[in-house]
Design a protein around this motif. Structure first.
Motif: not given
Length: 174
Positions: A1-9, A107-112, A122-126
Motif C-alpha cells: 500500500e505504501f508504494f501507492t502513496w505518490p498517486w493518492m493525491k 512494510a514500514l521499512q519499505f515506507w521508510k 520497488f525492485e526489492d519488493y518485486k
C-alpha cells in the motif's frame, strides 16, 4: 500500500495529507494489537485449564500492557477482558496474527525507503513477491534488503523513522 502513496493525491486531492496520516497511523497502531493477540494465544495454549474468567483476565491484563490507552468505562464485558472474543483469528486461525505484525514492520521499512527515495525499494519488493514462500521468513526479508523484525534495534529504528515523519508534519502545522 505504501508504494501507492505518490498517486493518492489523485484520489484525495486537498485531503491527501489526512490520508497519509490515517494510513501510516493505522499501520503503526496495529502493531501492538497484533502482538497482544499473539501473546494472548500463547498464554491460553500454555494454560488449557483456564476458565473463561481467567482468559478474560489475561486478555485485559495484556491489553493494559500493550494498549494502555484503551478505556472501557461503562462497558463491563470489555472492561473484564471480553474484546478477545470478537477476534475471529483466535478461533479460526490461531497464531496467524503475528504474521500480520511482522509484515507490517517490513512494510514500514519499505515506507521508510520510499521516503528516502531509495530507487531499489520497488525492485526489492518485486523480488520478494517472486520468492513468495520458497524460503524461510528471515531469508526473504534479507533478500529484500530489510532488517528482520526479530533483530535487536529493528523495531526501534523503524518506529524512529515513523515518529520523525509525524513530528515533521506536526511542526509544519504549527
Amino acid at each position: 500500500e505504501f508504494f501507492t502513496w505518490p498517486w493518492m493525491k489523485d484520489f484525495f486531492e486537498e485531503d491527501t495529507d489526512k490520508y497519509y496520516f490515517s494510513h501510516l497511523g493505522g499501520s503503526v497502531k496495529f502493531i501492538p494489537y497484533g502482538v497482544l493477540v499473539d501473546h494472548f494465544q500463547h498464554e491460553v495454549y500454555e494454560h488449557p485449564e483456564w476458565t473463561h474468567e481467567q482468559r478474560m483476565d489475561c486478555f485485559r491484563r495484556l491489553e493494559k500492557e500493550y494498549l494502555p490507552h484503551k478505556d472501557y468505562e461503562g462497558i463491563d464485558v470489555l472492561e473484564r477482558g471480553g474484546w478477545w472474543m470478537r477476534q475471529l483469528h483466535i478461533f479460526m486461525n490461531p497464531f496467524y496474527y503475528i504474521d500480520y505484525t511482522l509484515a507490517q514492520v517490513c512494510a514500514l521499512q519499505f515506507w521508510k525507503r520510499l521516503q528516502d527515495q531509495d530507487p531499489k525499494a520497488f525492485e526489492d519488493y518485486k523480488a520478494i513477491c517472486e520468492l513468495g514462500g520458497t524460503l524461510p521468513f528471515k531469508e526473504i526479508v534479507r533478500k529484500a534488503n530489510l532488517k528482520v523484525p526479530f533483530e535487536d534495534g529493528c523495531l526501534d529504528e523503524t518506529m524512529d523513522s515513523v515518529s520523525e515523519w509525524f513530528k515533521d508534519r506536526n511542526n509544519a502545522d504549527n
